[in-house]
Design a protein around this motif. Structure first.
Motif, PDB file in Angstrom:
ATOM      1  N   ALA A 238      72.251  25.833   4.455  1.00  0.00           N
ATOM      2  CA  ALA A 238      71.560  26.226   5.447  1.00  0.00           C
ATOM      3  C   ALA A 238      72.556  27.520   6.028  1.00  0.00           C
ATOM      4  O   ALA A 238      71.789  28.285   6.440  1.00  0.00           O
ATOM      5  N   ALA A 239      73.532  27.415   6.013  1.00  0.00           N
ATOM      6  CA  ALA A 239      74.585  28.527   6.336  1.00  0.00           C
ATOM      7  C   ALA A 239      74.219  29.760   5.449  1.00  0.00           C
ATOM      8  O   ALA A 239      74.209  30.938   6.184  1.00  0.00           O
ATOM      9  N   ARG A 240      73.864  29.540   4.352  1.00  0.00           N
ATOM     10  CA  ARG A 240      73.572  30.798   3.236  1.00  0.00           C
ATOM     11  C   ARG A 240      72.190  31.239   3.473  1.00  0.00           C
ATOM     12  O   ARG A 240      71.723  32.426   3.563  1.00  0.00           O
ATOM     13  N   LEU A 241      71.224  30.179   3.679  1.00  0.00           N
ATOM     14  CA  LEU A 241      69.748  30.687   3.722  1.00  0.00           C
ATOM     15  C   LEU A 241      68.813  30.327   4.842  1.00  0.00           C
ATOM     16  O   LEU A 241      67.768  31.256   4.780  1.00  0.00           O
ATOM     17  N   ALA A 242      69.299  29.682   5.565  1.00  0.00           N
ATOM     18  CA  ALA A 242      68.229  29.300   6.781  1.00  0.00           C
ATOM     19  C   ALA A 242      68.291  30.263   8.063  1.00  0.00           C
ATOM     20  O   ALA A 242      69.312  30.967   8.235  1.00  0.00           O
ATOM     21  N   ASP A 243      67.416  29.838   8.830  1.00  0.00           N
ATOM     22  CA  ASP A 243      67.439  30.625  10.042  1.00  0.00           C
ATOM     23  C   ASP A 243      67.620  29.460  11.324  1.00  0.00           C
ATOM     24  O   ASP A 243      68.028  30.179  12.309  1.00  0.00           O
ATOM     25  N   GLY A 244      67.920  28.388  10.663  1.00  0.00           N
ATOM     26  CA  GLY A 244      68.443  27.455  11.810  1.00  0.00           C
ATOM     27  C   GLY A 244      68.457  26.243  11.050  1.00  0.00           C
ATOM     28  O   GLY A 244      68.124  25.965   9.856  1.00  0.00           O
TER      29      GLY A 244
ATOM     30  N   TRP B 272      77.374  20.816  14.289  1.00  0.00           N
ATOM     31  CA  TRP B 272      76.938  22.112  14.556  1.00  0.00           C
ATOM     32  C   TRP B 272      78.072  23.199  14.737  1.00  0.00           C
ATOM     33  O   TRP B 272      78.139  24.221  14.245  1.00  0.00           O
ATOM     34  N   THR B 273      79.347  22.690  15.265  1.00  0.00           N
ATOM     35  CA  THR B 273      80.524  23.317  15.288  1.00  0.00           C
ATOM     36  C   THR B 273      80.952  23.801  13.833  1.00  0.00           C
ATOM     37  O   THR B 273      81.220  25.052  13.496  1.00  0.00           O
ATOM     38  N   ARG B 274      80.982  22.654  12.894  1.00  0.00           N
ATOM     39  CA  ARG B 274      81.217  23.077  11.666  1.00  0.00           C
ATOM     40  C   ARG B 274      80.229  24.252  10.940  1.00  0.00           C
ATOM     41  O   ARG B 274      80.519  25.008  10.282  1.00  0.00           O
ATOM     42  N   LEU B 275      78.993  23.942  10.976  1.00  0.00           N
ATOM     43  CA  LEU B 275      77.899  24.717  10.574  1.00  0.00           C
ATOM     44  C   LEU B 275      78.200  26.113  11.180  1.00  0.00           C
ATOM     45  O   LEU B 275      77.768  26.981  10.395  1.00  0.00           O
ATOM     46  N   ARG B 276      78.085  26.393  12.416  1.00  0.00           N
ATOM     47  CA  ARG B 276      78.431  27.421  13.101  1.00  0.00           C
ATOM     48  C   ARG B 276      79.654  28.354  12.507  1.00  0.00           C
ATOM     49  O   ARG B 276      79.523  29.516  12.101  1.00  0.00           O
TER      50      ARG B 276
ATOM     51  N   ARG C 111      80.575  28.066   9.364  1.00  0.00           N
ATOM     52  CA  ARG C 111      80.293  28.573   8.157  1.00  0.00           C
ATOM     53  C   ARG C 111      79.464  29.694   8.122  1.00  0.00           C
ATOM     54  O   ARG C 111      79.415  30.656   7.311  1.00  0.00           O
ATOM     55  N   VAL C 112      78.364  29.676   9.078  1.00  0.00           N
ATOM     56  CA  VAL C 112      77.650  30.788   9.321  1.00  0.00           C
ATOM     57  C   VAL C 112      78.467  32.054   9.522  1.00  0.00           C
ATOM     58  O   VAL C 112      78.006  33.170   8.993  1.00  0.00           O
ATOM     59  N   ARG C 113      79.505  32.025  10.284  1.00  0.00           N
ATOM     60  CA  ARG C 113      79.967  33.116  11.007  1.00  0.00           C
ATOM     61  C   ARG C 113      81.258  33.590   9.666  1.00  0.00           C
ATOM     62  O   ARG C 113      81.270  34.641   9.282  1.00  0.00           O
ATOM     63  N   GLY C 114      81.519  32.353   8.886  1.00  0.00           N
ATOM     64  CA  GLY C 114      82.402  32.834   7.735  1.00  0.00           C
ATOM     65  C   GLY C 114      81.506  33.596   6.725  1.00  0.00           C
ATOM     66  O   GLY C 114      82.306  34.516   5.904  1.00  0.00           O
ATOM     67  N   LEU C 115      80.265  33.596   6.822  1.00  0.00           N
ATOM     68  CA  LEU C 115      79.512  34.271   5.584  1.00  0.00           C
ATOM     69  C   LEU C 115      78.859  35.535   6.235  1.00  0.00           C
ATOM     70  O   LEU C 115      78.230  36.307   5.347  1.00  0.00           O
ATOM     71  N   GLY C 116      79.646  36.230   7.325  1.00  0.00           N
ATOM     72  CA  GLY C 116      79.110  37.298   7.914  1.00  0.00           C
ATOM     73  C   GLY C 116      77.637  37.393   8.672  1.00  0.00           C
ATOM     74  O   GLY C 116      77.279  38.472   8.805  1.00  0.00           O
ATOM     75  N   ARG C 117      77.229  36.209   8.794  1.00  0.00           N
ATOM     76  CA  ARG C 117      75.885  36.142   9.662  1.00  0.00           C
ATOM     77  C   ARG C 117      76.003  36.072  11.097  1.00  0.00           C
ATOM     78  O   ARG C 117      77.188  35.371  11.432  1.00  0.00           O
ATOM     79  N   SER C 118      75.238  36.428  11.966  1.00  0.00           N
ATOM     80  CA  SER C 118      74.985  36.340  13.126  1.00  0.00           C
ATOM     81  C   SER C 118      74.839  34.822  13.869  1.00  0.00           C
ATOM     82  O   SER C 118      73.831  34.234  13.384  1.00  0.00           O
ATOM     83  N   VAL C 119      75.893  34.224  14.428  1.00  0.00           N
ATOM     84  CA  VAL C 119      75.678  32.889  14.861  1.00  0.00           C
ATOM     85  C   VAL C 119      74.508  33.122  16.075  1.00  0.00           C
ATOM     86  O   VAL C 119      73.702  32.087  16.203  1.00  0.00           O
ATOM     87  N   GLU C 120      74.257  34.211  16.719  1.00  0.00           N
ATOM     88  CA  GLU C 120      73.477  34.043  17.804  1.00  0.00           C
ATOM     89  C   GLU C 120      72.214  34.160  17.200  1.00  0.00           C
ATOM     90  O   GLU C 120      71.128  33.781  18.131  1.00  0.00           O
ATOM     91  N   ASP C 121      71.617  34.805  16.148  1.00  0.00           N
ATOM     92  CA  ASP C 121      70.571  34.459  15.586  1.00  0.00           C
ATOM     93  C   ASP C 121      70.259  33.275  14.607  1.00  0.00           C
ATOM     94  O   ASP C 121      69.213  33.254  14.411  1.00  0.00           O
ATOM     95  N   PHE C 122      71.092  32.428  14.814  1.00  0.00           N
ATOM     96  CA  PHE C 122      70.904  31.164  14.215  1.00  0.00           C
ATOM     97  C   PHE C 122      70.392  29.935  15.062  1.00  0.00           C
ATOM     98  O   PHE C 122      71.337  29.692  16.097  1.00  0.00           O
ATOM     99  N   GLY C 123      69.504  29.223  14.839  1.00  0.00           N
ATOM    100  CA  GLY C 123      69.046  28.012  15.751  1.00  0.00           C
ATOM    101  C   GLY C 123      69.605  26.872  15.428  1.00  0.00           C
ATOM    102  O   GLY C 123      69.816  26.668  14.285  1.00  0.00           O
ATOM    103  N   ALA C 124      69.524  26.163  16.575  1.00  0.00           N
ATOM    104  CA  ALA C 124      70.315  24.740  16.425  1.00  0.00           C
ATOM    105  C   ALA C 124      69.179  23.804  17.053  1.00  0.00           C
ATOM    106  O   ALA C 124      69.288  24.035  18.353  1.00  0.00           O
TER     107      ALA C 124
END
Length: 289
Positions: free
Chosen positions: A191-197, A213-217, A219-232
């Motif tokens: 999900a961190a690599r491919l998903a919108d949420g 969710w904290t751990r997934l967030r 991961r998303v941040r670590g890949l340089g993706r915007s956490v604000e644009d990722f849904g939960a």
């Protein structure tokens, strides 16, 4: 934060009238979305090797989410629709793209496509797909779906799908958001690599979901993706009264969750009226209506 409801399919006996009544009630009560689970077939669990680990059997009724949402799109105006989750690798990718695009078009852009890999190998076999490669196939399918939703002509050669210079027409009104669901590190990493949420199921309680969710967030941040644009989205399973539910929702909001889907199954509500009455109590407690 958007608050929606889960369609309580296994407690309604497959009643087609319940689809209309609950779909209308969810919108009228002020909920933001209706989330539906997915299974094409239910299988007998007894005497299986390997065993079937999931909760549903040959006795549990399901409606096809795309068909149900297309119907509800015609009798509602505002409520959005989410598959939570569609078992993507057991389906033909191009057909999913066509069905999802049409639901999005017919609803005016109200579809959120939640996908996962499932657990029912009997269902995969019946649909002519390989259960063992479902994770790898899902990753390829997500890429292909996004291309079909947006590109004028697609030329694609993958491990599982081949499209020779073909197009999805008409296309959805916008790139349909693709969310993942599931549990465990493999699902979070994908999900961190491919998903919108991501859709978190509340069987372990809200504290467990907040930790995940904290751990997934991270991961998303670590890949340089915007956490604000990722849904939960947290599927809230009330264990007590309305107070327990509102406490779960407050905790999820505090954790930065973007969506909550309220499940009404498992509360001994034996009728459509019972489920609607409970949703009305929830809407009143949350100030939705």
């Amino acid at each position: 934060m958007q608050i929606g409801a889960v369609y309580p399919q296994i407690e309604l006996g497959g009643d087609p009238g319940a689809v209309r009544r609950i779909g209308r009630a969810v919108e009228d009560l002020g909920f933001a979305h209706l989330l539906a689970y997915d299974h094409v077939l239910g299988a007998v669990h007894a005497d299986r090797t390997p065993r079937l680990p999931g909760p549903y059997t040959e006795q549990d009724p399901f409606h096809d989410p795309f068909v149900m949402f297309a119907y509800l799109a015609g009798i509602t105006e505002r409520v959005s629709f989410a598959t939570g989750i569609l078992i993507l690798p057991q389906r033909q990718t191009a057909l999913v793209a066509r069905q999802a695009a049409d639901v999005d078009l017919l609803s005016g852009g109200r579809l959120r496509l939640g996908v996962g890999v499932g657990w029912n190998h009997v269902e995969y076999e019946a649909l002519g797909q390989d259960f063992r490669t479902r994770g790898a196939r899902q990753e390829e399918q997500i890429e292909l779906l996004r291309r079909l939703f947006t590109e004028p002509v697609v030329d694609f050669s993958g491990r599982f799908d081949r499209i020779d210079r073909a197009a999805l027409v008409p296309k959805p009104v916008r790139p349909i958001p693709i969310w993942l669901g599931g549990s465990g590190e493999v699902a979070f990493e994908r999900a961190a690599r491919l998903a919108d949420g991501f859709i978190f199921f509340g069987g372990g309680g809200v504290d467990h979901a907040v930790d995940a969710w904290t751990r997934l967030r991270d991961r998303v941040r670590g890949l340089g993706r915007s956490v604000e644009d990722f849904g939960a989205d947290y599927v809230a399973v009330p264990r007590g009264g309305i107070g327990d539910l509102t406490a779960q929702i407050d905790a999820w909001r505090e954790a930065g969750g973007t969506h909550v889907s309220v499940a009404t199954m498992g509360r001994n509500l034996d009728s459509v009226d019972g489920h609607i009455d409970y949703l009305a109590s929830v809407a009143d407690a949350l100030g939705l209506s």
